[in-house]
Write an enzyme that holds these catalytic residues in place. Structure first.
Site: not given
Ligand code: FPP
Length: 560
Positions: A322, A339, A431
């Site tokens: 956020d 962004h 991962l």
């Protein structure tokens, strides 16, 4: 057992056997036996924190715990009970005998159930089947006691409750004297019938994965064959342990192996990746190897991950990224610029996750509610993701990439790029990076419920037996583990419809900085703080936290 589970099951079996042997050594004084069990248990605690052991059995157990992310703390009670056994055992009645049996055995069997769950074939056990399960374990213990009667009697042990012995006057003395009297024979016959009744629990496996059900049903058949051998043994029961014939065992095992192979072949089993490092900083920076994969680029300041003991390391970190918009506005830039900057922070996070040995990282990139935003902002976010996929900055890293969310409404090229990367990286074992795009937690739960209804209508699951494991199996990513740590940047303290099923017990971590400003050291700090938390999952803690919780949001110094 599916082959992938055998080493882990053997490690658990070996550890339980070693402890049992330490407690049972008749040539050693009780106090010394007790001390040996205690020393072994404490050494295990140290080895778990270090991630390795010089003792081969403990090493196998530590390796199994790390590889499969097993929480071994539930074994503590069983180990304490085994230690107390060293002083001798007396059971007044069946209730006491069963309580001890459950205390010592159920936690070990539960570890095996955890393994089945991890592999994606849960031994679903509804709460109302718990009694069956415990009785099954009692039955296996009683079968064992009857089988080992001659060996135990030779050591002066008769591991049966006084209540059972008193029901057949004279039987206890006769057995202890090695006399196969009518009273002794009647006692054994009665106990054999009881054990047979306890191991025969057809309801226990109802609704389970057929592979897991085959394992338990076959174990029950083998125990009944063992009890047949006990019954047939007569007076020789006092001389040696009876064994079912090879023919009897083959009659059970041959069809069971076929059924089992068939059942496991129908389910893709989830195999854990390479073992995560127990203490990340002690692991040297890996060099590029012949797999074609490269290590993540170093941090610009050559910061290195902190030392995290294996049992303090989360398996799954989920992040709500956020503050992109505010980051841009703070700089007088249009929001979409935030962004774009946020995309660079995503790479940083992946590098940090790889360096510290995290297994699962899940990022909230675009929610089902984000469509309410300005069209240009929506396009920028989706375009930033697609460009990142095409440029492939994560392409050569040991990262399995996947996506969670609804495909409808997303641009077709983005969906294709996401599916392409999923296919290309599905064999990677480092991962697992799940990016949530057009994702909503309630939407995920609704779709899962719909899938479960369909399965029930098709007769694949019994609606009366549906448990949490069945729900998990119908989620879009059934192998996604529960979230251990949920981190939100941007100074907001909400979970915003993110992973509600997986994050019910997550530790929450909120930081004030905006997402584009984070780097891998913030992830390491979040993980470090997580390691200090005391997780209870509704239970009373076994051990107190190592250090008092940290306060403030000052980034720790991870410089190299
Ligand atoms: C929330 O900040 C952030 C988003 C809605 C988008 C996050 C997307 C990325 C970081 C791109 C991800 C890229 C890849 C490759 C996964 P906000 O816009 O709500 O910020 P604000 O609260 O300051 O307005």
């Amino acid at each position: 057992m599916p082959a992938v589970l055998r080493p882990a099951c053997r490690a658990l079996w070996a550890a339980a056997s070693v402890l049992d042997d330490l407690a049972d050594r008749r040539d050693v004084e009780p106090a010394e036996r007790e001390a040996r069990v205690e020393a072994w248990t404490q050494a295990l605690q140290r080895d778990l924190a270090a991630g390795a052991s010089t003792d081969p059995v403990r090493h196998a157990l530590v390796d199994t715990a790390l590889r499969w992310r097993l929480d071994l703390s539930s074994l503590q009670g069983a180990m304490t009970s085994t230690r107390n056994d060293a002083r001798g055992r007396y059971f007044a009645d069946w209730a006491e005998w069963q309580a001890r049996c459950n205390e010592e055995l159920v936690p070990w069997v539960d570890q095996v159930r955890q393994l089945f769950e991890q592999v994606g074939a849960p031994m679903t056990l509804r709460l109302d089947r718990r009694k069956d399960y415990e009785q099954f374990i009692d039955g296996s213990q009683l079968t064992d006691v009857l089988t080992d009667l001659s060996a135990d009697l030779a050591q002066g042990l008769l591991l049966l409750p006084a209540e059972a012995l008193e029901a057949f006057p004279g039987a206890e003395d006769d057995l202890r004297q090695g006399r196969w009297s009518p009273a002794a024979a009647a006692l054994i016959s009665d106990l054999t019938a009881l054990a047979r009744q306890w191991v025969t629990r057809p309801a226990m496996t109802r609704g389970m994965h057929p592979g897991a059900a085959t394992v338990l049903n076959t174990a029950a058949c083998l125990m009944r064959a063992q009890l047949d051998a006990v019954e047939a043994a007569g007076s020789t029961l006092l001389k040696r342990a009876p064994r079912p014939s090879l023919a009897a065992r083959t009659r059970i095992l041959a069809p069971a192996r076929l059924r089992s192979a068939m059942a496991w072949s129908l389910t893709p089993l989830t195999v854990p990746g390479p073992r995560p490092p127990a203490v990340a900083a002690s692991v040297p920076r890996p060099a590029a190897d012949n797999t074609g994969l490269r290590p993540p680029p170093p941090h610009p300041d050559d910061a290195r991950p902190p030392q995290i003991a294996a049992d303090r390391m989360p398996s799954h970190v989920a992040v709500i990224m956020d503050g992109n918009g505010r980051w841009a506005e703070q700089r007088g830039l249009p929001r979409p610029e935030g962004h774009r900057a946020g995309t660079a922070a995503v790479r940083e996070m992946v590098y940090g996750a790889l360096e510290i040995g995290l297994r699962h990282l899940t990022l909230y990139a675009f929610s089902t509610e984000n469509w309410k935003r300005d069209t240009e902002e929506v396009s920028t976010i989706l375009e930033a993701i697609r460009r990142d996929l095409d440029e492939g900055p994560l392409r050569d890293l040991d990262v399995r990439q996947r996506w969670s969310g609804r495909p409808d409404e997303l641009p077709e090229e983005l969906v294709q790029a996401l599916l392409r990367e999923e296919r290309r990286t599905r064999g990677r074992t480092g991962l697992t990076l799940t990016v949530c795009i057009n994702y909503g937690g309630r939407d995920e739960i609704t779709r899962t419920a719909a899938a479960l209804v369909q399965a029930a209508q098709a007769g694949d699951v019994d609606p009366h037996l549906i448990g949490e494991d069945d729900f998990t199996r119908h989620l879009p990513h059934p192998d996604m583990p529960d979230v251990d740590l949920l981190w939100r940047t941007g100074d907001e303290q909400r979970t915003s419809n993110f992973l509600p099923w997986h994050a019910t017990y997550a530790e929450l971590h909120f930081t004030p900085g905006y997402w584009p400003d984070v780097d891998r050291r913030d992830l390491w700090q979040a993980i470090t703080e997580y390691g200090r938390r005391q997780r209870r999952h509704g239970a009373v803690p076994l051990v107190s936290p190592r250090r008092p919780p940290a306060t403030g949001h000052i980034r720790a110094d991870f410089s190299g």
